[in-house]
Design a protein around this motif. Structure first.
Motif, PDB file in Angstrom:
ATOM      1  N   CYS A 102       0.852  -1.196   0.000  1.00  0.00           N
ATOM      2  CA  CYS A 102       0.000   0.000   0.000  1.00  0.00           C
ATOM      3  C   CYS A 102       0.881   1.237   0.000  1.00  0.00           C
ATOM      4  O   CYS A 102       2.076   1.163   0.261  1.00  0.00           O
ATOM      5  N   GLU A 103       0.250   2.371  -0.294  1.00  0.00           N
ATOM      6  CA  GLU A 103       0.965   3.647  -0.270  1.00  0.00           C
ATOM      7  C   GLU A 103       0.932   4.223   1.140  1.00  0.00           C
ATOM      8  O   GLU A 103      -0.127   4.267   1.763  1.00  0.00           O
ATOM      9  N   TRP A 104       2.084   4.657   1.604  1.00  0.00           N
ATOM     10  CA  TRP A 104       2.173   5.256   2.935  1.00  0.00           C
ATOM     11  C   TRP A 104       3.396   6.173   2.959  1.00  0.00           C
ATOM     12  O   TRP A 104       4.241   6.148   2.074  1.00  0.00           O
ATOM     13  N   ARG A 105       3.447   6.994   3.996  1.00  0.00           N
ATOM     14  CA  ARG A 105       4.606   7.854   4.225  1.00  0.00           C
ATOM     15  C   ARG A 105       4.880   7.886   5.714  1.00  0.00           C
ATOM     16  O   ARG A 105       4.006   7.557   6.527  1.00  0.00           O
ATOM     17  N   GLU A 106       6.068   8.298   6.067  1.00  0.00           N
ATOM     18  CA  GLU A 106       6.381   8.463   7.486  1.00  0.00           C
ATOM     19  C   GLU A 106       5.783   9.772   7.967  1.00  0.00           C
ATOM     20  O   GLU A 106       5.960  10.819   7.359  1.00  0.00           O
ATOM     21  N   GLY A 107       5.055   9.709   9.067  1.00  0.00           N
ATOM     22  CA  GLY A 107       4.398  10.878   9.611  1.00  0.00           C
ATOM     23  C   GLY A 107       4.945  11.246  10.970  1.00  0.00           C
ATOM     24  O   GLY A 107       6.050  10.842  11.345  1.00  0.00           O
ATOM     25  N   PRO A 108       4.162  12.006  11.727  1.00  0.00           N
ATOM     26  CA  PRO A 108       4.586  12.410  13.072  1.00  0.00           C
ATOM     27  C   PRO A 108       4.982  11.189  13.917  1.00  0.00           C
ATOM     28  O   PRO A 108       4.378  10.117  13.794  1.00  0.00           O
ATOM     29  N   HIS A 109       5.995  11.370  14.731  1.00  0.00           N
ATOM     30  CA  HIS A 109       6.493  10.325  15.634  1.00  0.00           C
ATOM     31  C   HIS A 109       7.025   9.113  14.879  1.00  0.00           C
ATOM     32  O   HIS A 109       7.138   8.028  15.454  1.00  0.00           O
ATOM     33  N   GLY A 110       7.331   9.260  13.577  1.00  0.00           N
ATOM     34  CA  GLY A 110       7.824   8.158  12.763  1.00  0.00           C
ATOM     35  C   GLY A 110       6.751   7.147  12.395  1.00  0.00           C
ATOM     36  O   GLY A 110       7.062   6.071  11.887  1.00  0.00           O
ATOM     37  N   LEU A 111       5.481   7.485  12.637  1.00  0.00           N
ATOM     38  CA  LEU A 111       4.380   6.552  12.380  1.00  0.00           C
ATOM     39  C   LEU A 111       4.074   6.423  10.896  1.00  0.00           C
ATOM     40  O   LEU A 111       4.137   7.416  10.160  1.00  0.00           O
ATOM     41  N   ALA A 115      -1.645   6.646   2.755  1.00  0.00           N
ATOM     42  CA  ALA A 115      -1.919   7.705   1.783  1.00  0.00           C
ATOM     43  C   ALA A 115      -3.385   7.777   1.381  1.00  0.00           C
ATOM     44  O   ALA A 115      -3.889   8.864   1.089  1.00  0.00           O
ATOM     45  N   THR A 116      -4.088   6.652   1.374  1.00  0.00           N
ATOM     46  CA  THR A 116      -5.464   6.665   0.874  1.00  0.00           C
ATOM     47  C   THR A 116      -6.517   6.782   1.978  1.00  0.00           C
ATOM     48  O   THR A 116      -7.716   6.722   1.683  1.00  0.00           O
ATOM     49  N   ALA A 117      -6.101   6.966   3.206  1.00  0.00           N
ATOM     50  CA  ALA A 117      -7.073   7.199   4.284  1.00  0.00           C
ATOM     51  C   ALA A 117      -7.755   8.541   4.048  1.00  0.00           C
ATOM     52  O   ALA A 117      -7.124   9.492   3.574  1.00  0.00           O
ATOM     53  N   THR A 118      -9.032   8.638   4.373  1.00  0.00           N
ATOM     54  CA  THR A 118      -9.724   9.911   4.162  1.00  0.00           C
ATOM     55  C   THR A 118      -9.330  10.948   5.202  1.00  0.00           C
ATOM     56  O   THR A 118      -9.417  12.136   4.955  1.00  0.00           O
ATOM     57  N   GLY A 119      -8.907  10.497   6.358  1.00  0.00           N
ATOM     58  CA  GLY A 119      -8.438  11.368   7.423  1.00  0.00           C
ATOM     59  C   GLY A 119      -7.674  10.523   8.423  1.00  0.00           C
ATOM     60  O   GLY A 119      -7.781   9.290   8.410  1.00  0.00           O
ATOM     61  N   TRP A 120      -6.890  11.170   9.264  1.00  0.00           N
ATOM     62  CA  TRP A 120      -6.109  10.427  10.251  1.00  0.00           C
ATOM     63  C   TRP A 120      -5.727  11.338  11.399  1.00  0.00           C
ATOM     64  O   TRP A 120      -5.790  12.555  11.277  1.00  0.00           O
ATOM     65  N   PHE A 121      -5.328  10.715  12.499  1.00  0.00           N
ATOM     66  CA  PHE A 121      -4.704  11.453  13.588  1.00  0.00           C
ATOM     67  C   PHE A 121      -3.689  10.551  14.267  1.00  0.00           C
ATOM     68  O   PHE A 121      -3.753   9.323  14.155  1.00  0.00           O
ATOM     69  N   THR A 122      -2.730  11.179  14.893  1.00  0.00           N
ATOM     70  CA  THR A 122      -1.775  10.434  15.710  1.00  0.00           C
ATOM     71  C   THR A 122      -2.087  10.736  17.164  1.00  0.00           C
ATOM     72  O   THR A 122      -2.653  11.777  17.493  1.00  0.00           O
ATOM     73  N   GLY A 123      -1.732   9.793  18.016  1.00  0.00           N
ATOM     74  CA  GLY A 123      -2.004   9.985  19.425  1.00  0.00           C
ATOM     75  C   GLY A 123      -0.940   9.385  20.303  1.00  0.00           C
ATOM     76  O   GLY A 123      -0.404   8.307  20.013  1.00  0.00           O
ATOM     77  N   GLY A 136      -7.389  -1.836  25.449  1.00  0.00           N
ATOM     78  CA  GLY A 136      -7.704  -0.487  25.021  1.00  0.00           C
ATOM     79  C   GLY A 136      -6.508   0.425  25.197  1.00  0.00           C
ATOM     80  O   GLY A 136      -5.884   0.445  26.255  1.00  0.00           O
ATOM     81  N   PHE A 137      -6.174   1.162  24.153  1.00  0.00           N
ATOM     82  CA  PHE A 137      -5.099   2.149  24.164  1.00  0.00           C
ATOM     83  C   PHE A 137      -5.758   3.516  24.176  1.00  0.00           C
ATOM     84  O   PHE A 137      -6.414   3.903  23.200  1.00  0.00           O
ATOM     85  N   LEU A 138      -5.607   4.241  25.273  1.00  0.00           N
ATOM     86  CA  LEU A 138      -6.176   5.575  25.384  1.00  0.00           C
ATOM     87  C   LEU A 138      -5.182   6.570  24.802  1.00  0.00           C
ATOM     88  O   LEU A 138      -4.019   6.618  25.221  1.00  0.00           O
ATOM     89  N   LEU A 139      -5.642   7.357  23.836  1.00  0.00           N
ATOM     90  CA  LEU A 139      -4.767   8.251  23.078  1.00  0.00           C
ATOM     91  C   LEU A 139      -5.101   9.711  23.306  1.00  0.00           C
ATOM     92  O   LEU A 139      -6.280  10.092  23.373  1.00  0.00           O
ATOM     93  N   ARG A 140      -4.050  10.522  23.366  1.00  0.00           N
ATOM     94  CA  ARG A 140      -4.162  11.981  23.353  1.00  0.00           C
ATOM     95  C   ARG A 140      -3.724  12.437  21.972  1.00  0.00           C
ATOM     96  O   ARG A 140      -2.574  12.230  21.579  1.00  0.00           O
ATOM     97  N   PRO A 141      -4.619  13.026  21.170  1.00  0.00           N
ATOM     98  CA  PRO A 141      -4.252  13.435  19.813  1.00  0.00           C
ATOM     99  C   PRO A 141      -3.064  14.402  19.806  1.00  0.00           C
ATOM    100  O   PRO A 141      -2.982  15.310  20.632  1.00  0.00           O
ATOM    101  N   THR A 142      -2.144  14.157  18.857  1.00  0.00           N
ATOM    102  CA  THR A 142      -0.945  14.997  18.739  1.00  0.00           C
ATOM    103  C   THR A 142      -0.823  15.656  17.368  1.00  0.00           C
ATOM    104  O   THR A 142      -0.132  16.662  17.234  1.00  0.00           O
ATOM    105  N   ALA A 143      -1.457  15.101  16.349  1.00  0.00           N
ATOM    106  CA  ALA A 143      -1.461  15.668  15.000  1.00  0.00           C
ATOM    107  C   ALA A 143      -2.654  15.060  14.274  1.00  0.00           C
ATOM    108  O   ALA A 143      -3.119  13.976  14.640  1.00  0.00           O
ATOM    109  N   ALA A 144      -3.152  15.752  13.243  1.00  0.00           N
ATOM    110  CA  ALA A 144      -4.319  15.231  12.529  1.00  0.00           C
ATOM    111  C   ALA A 144      -4.429  15.833  11.140  1.00  0.00           C
ATOM    112  O   ALA A 144      -3.943  16.944  10.895  1.00  0.00           O
ATOM    113  N   GLN A 145      -5.072  15.087  10.251  1.00  0.00           N
ATOM    114  CA  GLN A 145      -5.470  15.586   8.938  1.00  0.00           C
ATOM    115  C   GLN A 145      -6.947  15.263   8.791  1.00  0.00           C
ATOM    116  O   GLN A 145      -7.341  14.098   8.848  1.00  0.00           O
TER     117      GLN A 145
END
Length: 168
Positions: A102-111, A115-123, A136-145
């Motif tokens: 699949c298509e992907w790129r390195e994002g915030p925190h090296g995650l 590429a084809t997701a309609t939106g995303w966030f890191t936490g 369950g992984f409880l996340l605090r959002p750190t970046a988003a599209q």
């Protein structure tokens, strides 16, 4: 008269299926190992402060990588992403590198960011809680599209027949 457990289980399953929840792909990286999986158990858990709960199966390769990670990326899928859902839901990262397919790129925190997701966030992972066969992984959002306003989400009904890639 109280219902029996099988009747309650069956009715519960139908209620959940009727809700037709959105599907997510969670990706992560730890110690140089990328991982990702399809997640049906994910939801906003607080308005202020903003929090999201992503539940990963204990049988899942992504779960084992996420135990060593500090962050997760959560991807919202569009209705045209059934093949991506199949890749991340019906294959296992312990047998193949899903990111080679699949298509992907390195994002915030090296995650890995798909590429084809309609939106995303890191936490940032704030805590992990055992809920039975999932954690369950409880996340605090750190970046988003944000997604496009007219991008409908891929729902449970569209992928309900997938067989999980992880093996017990």
């Amino acid at each position: 008269m109280p219902s029996s457990a099988p009747d309650t289980d069956s009715a519960f399953d139908r209620v959940i299926a009727g809700a037709d929840a959105p599907m997510w792909i969670v990706t992560t990286v730890a110690d140089g190992n990328r991982a990702g999986c399809l997640v049906g158990f994910g939801t906003q858990a607080s308005i202020e402060p903003r929090r999201f709960l992503a539940c990963l199966s204990k049988e899942n390769h992504t779960y084992r990588v996420a135990l060593r990670a500090g962050h997760l990326a959560v991807h919202l899928l569009g209705t045209d992403a059934v093949a991506l859902a199949q890749l991340f839901g019906a294959e296992t990262g312990s047998e193949m590198d899903k990111f080679e397919h699949c298509e992907w790129r390195e994002g915030p925190h090296g995650l890995p960011i798909l590429a084809t997701a309609t939106g995303w966030f890191t936490g940032e992972i704030l805590r992990r809680d055992d809920f039975g066969d999932h954690v369950g992984f409880l996340l605090r959002p750190t970046a988003a599209q944000e997604p496009a306003a007219d991008a409908p989400a891929l729902r449970l009904r569209a992928v309900a027949e997938l067989t999980a890639g992880h093996r017990p």
